[in-house]
Design a protein around this motif. Structure first.
Motif, PDB file in Angstrom:
ATOM      1  N   ASN A   7       0.861  -1.171   0.000  1.00 50.97           N
ATOM      2  CA  ASN A   7       0.000   0.000   0.000  1.00 50.97           C
ATOM      3  C   ASN A   7       0.897   1.220   0.000  1.00 50.97           C
ATOM      4  OD1 ASN A   7      -2.426  -1.502   0.186  1.00 50.97           O
ATOM      5  ND2 ASN A   7      -2.171  -1.675   2.395  1.00 50.97           N
ATOM      6  N   LEU A   8       0.717   2.090  -0.970  1.00 47.82           N
ATOM      7  CA  LEU A   8       1.566   3.263  -1.114  1.00 47.82           C
ATOM      8  C   LEU A   8       0.732   4.538  -1.119  1.00 47.82           C
ATOM      9  CD1 LEU A   8       4.019   2.062  -3.921  1.00 47.82           C
ATOM     10  CD2 LEU A   8       4.372   1.965  -1.455  1.00 47.82           C
ATOM     11  N   CYS A   9       1.408   5.669  -0.955  1.00 47.63           N
ATOM     12  CA  CYS A   9       0.775   6.977  -1.044  1.00 47.63           C
ATOM     13  C   CYS A   9       1.047   7.577  -2.414  1.00 47.63           C
ATOM     14  CB  CYS A   9       1.326   7.912   0.028  1.00 47.63           C
ATOM     15  SG  CYS A   9       1.239   7.266   1.711  1.00 47.63           S
ATOM     16  N   SER A  13       7.276   5.821  -4.619  1.00 43.91           N
ATOM     17  CA  SER A  13       7.879   4.977  -5.653  1.00 43.91           C
ATOM     18  C   SER A  13       8.128   3.593  -5.074  1.00 43.91           C
ATOM     19  CB  SER A  13       9.186   5.587  -6.155  1.00 43.91           C
ATOM     20  OG  SER A  13      10.121   5.704  -5.091  1.00 43.91           O
ATOM     21  N   VAL A  14       8.414   2.646  -5.950  1.00 40.42           N
ATOM     22  CA  VAL A  14       8.675   1.276  -5.535  1.00 40.42           C
ATOM     23  C   VAL A  14       9.653   0.658  -6.518  1.00 40.42           C
ATOM     24  CG1 VAL A  14       6.815   0.213  -6.888  1.00 40.42           C
ATOM     25  CG2 VAL A  14       7.547  -0.866  -4.745  1.00 40.42           C
ATOM     26  N   ALA A  15      10.387  -0.352  -6.080  1.00 43.04           N
ATOM     27  CA  ALA A  15      11.334  -1.048  -6.952  1.00 43.04           C
ATOM     28  C   ALA A  15      11.054  -2.546  -6.902  1.00 43.04           C
ATOM     29  CB  ALA A  15      12.770  -0.757  -6.522  1.00 43.04           C
ATOM     30  N   PRO A  46       7.843   4.705 -12.642  1.00 49.04           N
ATOM     31  CA  PRO A  46       7.819   6.120 -12.245  1.00 49.04           C
ATOM     32  C   PRO A  46       6.995   6.278 -10.969  1.00 49.04           C
ATOM     33  CG  PRO A  46       7.269   5.855 -14.573  1.00 49.04           C
ATOM     34  CD  PRO A  46       7.245   4.485 -13.972  1.00 49.04           C
ATOM     35  N   ARG A  47       7.194   7.376 -10.283  1.00 44.62           N
ATOM     36  CA  ARG A  47       6.410   7.643  -9.071  1.00 44.62           C
ATOM     37  C   ARG A  47       4.917   7.625  -9.397  1.00 44.62           C
ATOM     38  NH1 ARG A  47       9.158   9.384  -4.640  1.00 44.62           N
ATOM     39  NH2 ARG A  47      11.348   9.885  -4.962  1.00 44.62           N
ATOM     40  N   PHE A  48       4.153   7.111  -8.450  1.00 45.15           N
ATOM     41  CA  PHE A  48       2.711   6.987  -8.656  1.00 45.15           C
ATOM     42  C   PHE A  48       2.046   8.340  -8.375  1.00 45.15           C
ATOM     43  CE2 PHE A  48       4.228   2.756  -7.588  1.00 45.15           C
ATOM     44  CZ  PHE A  48       3.649   1.995  -8.592  1.00 45.15           C
TER      45      PHE A  48
END
Length: 208
Positions: A7-9, A13-15, A46-48
Protein backbone atom coordinates in the motif's frame (compact mmCIF):
# COMPACT_ATOMS: atom_id res chain seq x y z
CA UNK A 1 9.03 -13.99 -6.60
CA UNK A 2 9.09 -10.18 -6.64
CA UNK A 3 8.31 -7.66 -3.92
CA UNK A 4 5.18 -8.45 -1.91
CA UNK A 5 2.03 -6.39 -2.47
CA UNK A 6 2.17 -2.93 -0.98
CA UNK A 7 0.00 0.00 0.00
CA UNK A 8 1.57 3.26 -1.11
CA UNK A 9 0.77 6.98 -1.04
CA UNK A 10 0.37 9.11 -4.14
CA UNK A 11 3.85 10.36 -5.03
CA UNK A 12 5.63 7.28 -3.65
CA UNK A 13 7.88 4.98 -5.65
CA UNK A 14 8.67 1.28 -5.54
CA UNK A 15 11.33 -1.05 -6.95
CA UNK A 16 10.79 -4.62 -8.16
CA UNK A 17 13.51 -7.23 -8.32
CA UNK A 18 13.45 -10.92 -9.14
CA UNK A 19 14.96 -12.87 -6.26
CA UNK A 20 16.35 -15.44 -8.68
CA UNK A 21 17.98 -13.50 -11.51
CA UNK A 22 19.20 -16.56 -13.47
CA UNK A 23 16.35 -16.57 -15.97
CA UNK A 24 17.14 -16.36 -19.69
CA UNK A 25 14.73 -13.54 -20.42
CA UNK A 26 12.39 -11.06 -18.73
CA UNK A 27 9.49 -8.92 -19.81
CA UNK A 28 7.84 -6.56 -17.37
CA UNK A 29 4.15 -5.73 -17.74
CA UNK A 30 1.76 -3.16 -16.27
CA UNK A 31 -1.90 -4.14 -16.05
CA UNK A 32 -1.22 -6.95 -18.51
CA UNK A 33 0.57 -4.84 -21.15
CA UNK A 34 4.27 -5.03 -22.00
CA UNK A 35 6.39 -2.15 -20.73
CA UNK A 36 8.69 -1.26 -23.67
CA UNK A 37 12.38 -1.73 -22.98
CA UNK A 38 11.94 -3.28 -19.53
CA UNK A 39 13.60 -6.68 -20.01
CA UNK A 40 15.94 -6.89 -17.01
CA UNK A 41 15.71 -8.68 -13.67
CA UNK A 42 14.58 -5.47 -11.90
CA UNK A 43 12.22 -2.62 -12.68
CA UNK A 44 11.44 0.71 -11.01
CA UNK A 45 8.19 2.31 -12.20
CA UNK A 46 7.82 6.12 -12.25
CA UNK A 47 6.41 7.64 -9.07
CA UNK A 48 2.71 6.99 -8.66
CA UNK A 49 0.87 10.27 -9.26
CA UNK A 50 -2.68 9.01 -8.93
CA UNK A 51 -4.54 6.69 -6.53
CA UNK A 52 -5.60 3.31 -7.87
CA UNK A 53 -4.72 -0.36 -8.18
CA UNK A 54 -1.73 -1.19 -10.37
CA UNK A 55 -0.84 -4.76 -11.31
CA UNK A 56 2.76 -5.40 -12.28
CA UNK A 57 4.04 -8.72 -13.54
CA UNK A 58 7.16 -10.11 -15.12
CA UNK A 59 7.16 -12.87 -17.75
CA UNK A 60 10.32 -14.96 -17.41
CA UNK A 61 11.90 -17.89 -19.27
CA UNK A 62 14.19 -20.29 -17.41
CA UNK A 63 17.02 -22.54 -18.61
CA UNK A 64 14.55 -25.28 -19.48
CA UNK A 65 12.72 -22.82 -21.75
CA UNK A 66 9.73 -22.91 -19.41
CA UNK A 67 7.74 -19.69 -19.20
CA UNK A 68 6.45 -18.28 -15.89
CA UNK A 69 4.57 -15.11 -14.97
CA UNK A 70 5.11 -13.53 -11.55
CA UNK A 71 2.62 -10.88 -10.42
CA UNK A 72 2.39 -8.17 -7.76
CA UNK A 73 -0.38 -5.69 -6.96
CA UNK A 74 0.27 -2.14 -5.78
CA UNK A 75 -2.52 -0.13 -4.13
CA UNK A 76 -1.95 3.62 -4.22
CA UNK A 77 -3.98 5.88 -1.91
CA UNK A 78 -4.46 9.62 -1.76
CA UNK A 79 -3.55 11.51 1.39
CA UNK A 80 -6.42 12.01 3.87
CA UNK A 81 -8.31 15.23 3.24
CA UNK A 82 -9.34 17.43 6.16
CA UNK A 83 -11.42 20.57 5.95
CA UNK A 84 -9.53 23.12 8.03
CA UNK A 85 -11.22 23.22 11.42
CA UNK A 86 -12.07 26.72 12.72
CA UNK A 87 -10.39 28.11 15.81
CA UNK A 88 -12.55 27.93 18.93
CA UNK A 89 -13.23 30.08 22.00
CA UNK A 90 -14.85 29.12 25.29
CA UNK A 91 -15.36 30.52 28.77
CA UNK A 92 -13.66 28.95 31.74
CA UNK A 93 -16.98 27.92 33.26
CA UNK A 94 -18.08 26.00 30.13
CA UNK A 95 -17.69 22.27 29.63
CA UNK A 96 -15.41 22.76 26.61
CA UNK A 97 -15.75 22.95 22.84
CA UNK A 98 -15.87 20.37 20.06
CA UNK A 99 -12.84 20.63 17.77
CA UNK A 100 -11.65 19.01 14.55
CA UNK A 101 -13.27 17.51 11.45
CA UNK A 102 -13.58 14.02 10.04
CA UNK A 103 -11.14 13.16 7.28
CA UNK A 104 -12.18 12.11 3.78
CA UNK A 105 -10.47 10.12 1.06
CA UNK A 106 -9.25 6.60 0.41
CA UNK A 107 -7.42 4.19 2.62
CA UNK A 108 -9.94 3.94 5.43
CA UNK A 109 -10.08 3.34 8.32
CA UNK A 110 -8.19 6.44 9.43
CA UNK A 111 -6.37 6.82 12.72
CA UNK A 112 -6.30 10.15 14.58
CA UNK A 113 -3.65 11.38 16.97
CA UNK A 114 -4.05 14.72 18.77
CA UNK A 115 -1.18 16.54 20.47
CA UNK A 116 -0.98 17.79 23.16
CA UNK A 117 -3.46 15.48 24.83
CA UNK A 118 -4.07 17.68 27.90
CA UNK A 119 -7.64 18.90 28.13
CA UNK A 120 -9.00 16.52 25.46
CA UNK A 121 -11.83 14.05 26.04
CA UNK A 122 -10.13 11.50 23.73
CA UNK A 123 -6.97 12.20 21.66
CA UNK A 124 -7.68 9.31 19.25
CA UNK A 125 -11.03 10.38 17.78
CA UNK A 126 -11.70 12.86 14.96
CA UNK A 127 -13.68 15.37 17.03
CA UNK A 128 -12.83 15.42 20.74
CA UNK A 129 -14.03 17.93 23.31
CA UNK A 130 -11.30 20.37 24.33
CA UNK A 131 -11.28 21.96 27.78
CA UNK A 132 -7.76 23.32 28.31
CA UNK A 133 -6.83 25.57 31.23
CA UNK A 134 -4.98 28.00 28.94
CA UNK A 135 -4.82 28.98 25.28
CA UNK A 136 -3.67 25.88 23.39
CA UNK A 137 -2.85 24.98 19.79
CA UNK A 138 -3.88 21.38 19.11
CA UNK A 139 -2.34 19.42 16.23
CA UNK A 140 -4.05 16.36 14.75
CA UNK A 141 -2.28 13.80 12.56
CA UNK A 142 -4.55 11.65 10.39
CA UNK A 143 -3.13 8.44 8.92
CA UNK A 144 -4.67 5.96 6.46
CA UNK A 145 -3.87 2.25 5.99
CA UNK A 146 -0.98 3.07 3.64
CA UNK A 147 0.66 5.33 6.21
CA UNK A 148 -0.21 8.51 4.31
CA UNK A 149 -0.53 11.34 6.83
CA UNK A 150 -2.17 14.77 6.87
CA UNK A 151 -1.87 17.35 9.64
CA UNK A 152 -4.28 20.06 10.78
CA UNK A 153 -4.17 22.54 13.65
CA UNK A 154 -6.86 24.12 15.83
CA UNK A 155 -6.33 27.05 18.18
CA UNK A 156 -8.47 26.96 21.33
CA UNK A 157 -8.58 30.22 23.27
CA UNK A 158 -9.79 30.36 26.87
CA UNK A 159 -11.84 33.42 27.83
CA UNK A 160 -11.80 34.18 31.59
CA UNK A 161 -15.11 34.24 33.40
CA UNK A 162 -16.35 37.87 33.65
CA UNK A 163 -16.03 39.42 37.11
CA UNK A 164 -18.22 42.53 36.90
CA UNK A 165 -18.04 45.17 39.60
CA UNK A 166 -21.11 47.26 40.45
CA UNK A 167 -20.37 50.92 41.07
CA UNK A 168 -23.00 53.11 42.86
CA UNK A 169 -23.02 56.87 42.28
CA UNK A 170 -23.88 57.52 45.88
CA UNK A 171 -24.57 55.92 49.28
CA UNK A 172 -26.44 52.62 49.23
CA UNK A 173 -28.43 53.75 52.26
CA UNK A 174 -30.77 56.58 51.37
CA UNK A 175 -34.17 58.08 52.19
CA UNK A 176 -37.36 56.74 50.66
CA UNK A 177 -37.64 59.77 48.43
CA UNK A 178 -34.13 59.37 47.02
CA UNK A 179 -32.45 56.98 44.62
CA UNK A 180 -29.05 55.70 43.63
CA UNK A 181 -27.69 54.89 40.20
CA UNK A 182 -25.84 51.62 39.67
CA UNK A 183 -23.41 51.07 36.80
CA UNK A 184 -20.69 48.57 35.90
CA UNK A 185 -16.94 49.03 35.97
CA UNK A 186 -16.57 48.43 32.21
CA UNK A 187 -18.45 47.49 29.07
CA UNK A 188 -19.82 43.97 28.66
CA UNK A 189 -21.33 42.25 25.65
CA UNK A 190 -24.49 41.21 27.49
CA UNK A 191 -25.89 42.62 30.73
CA UNK A 192 -28.90 41.34 32.70
CA UNK A 193 -29.64 42.87 36.11
CA UNK A 194 -31.71 41.03 38.71
CA UNK A 195 -34.50 43.48 37.91
CA UNK A 196 -34.56 42.09 34.37
CA UNK A 197 -33.15 45.28 32.86
CA UNK A 198 -30.40 45.02 30.26
CA UNK A 199 -29.05 48.60 30.19
CA UNK A 200 -25.54 49.58 31.24
CA UNK A 201 -26.90 51.37 34.31
CA UNK A 202 -30.06 51.32 36.40
CA UNK A 203 -31.65 53.47 39.11
CA UNK A 204 -32.74 52.04 42.43
CA UNK A 205 -35.17 53.97 44.60
CA UNK A 206 -38.12 56.32 44.25
CA UNK A 207 -37.25 57.56 40.76
CA UNK A 208 -37.01 53.94 39.63
Amino acid sequence: SINPGKNLCAGDSVAFKIENDNYLSYQWKKNGKDIPGETGSSYSPPRFKYPGEYIYSVYVTDSDCSDTSIEDTINVYSYPKITNAPDKYFCTNDDGVLIGNRARGGGKPFTYSWNPTAGLSDPTIPQPFANPTEDTEYIVTVTNIAGCTTIDTVQVSVIPQPQPKIIPNGPLQFCESSNVKLSLDKEYTTIVWTTGETSEEIKIGRAH
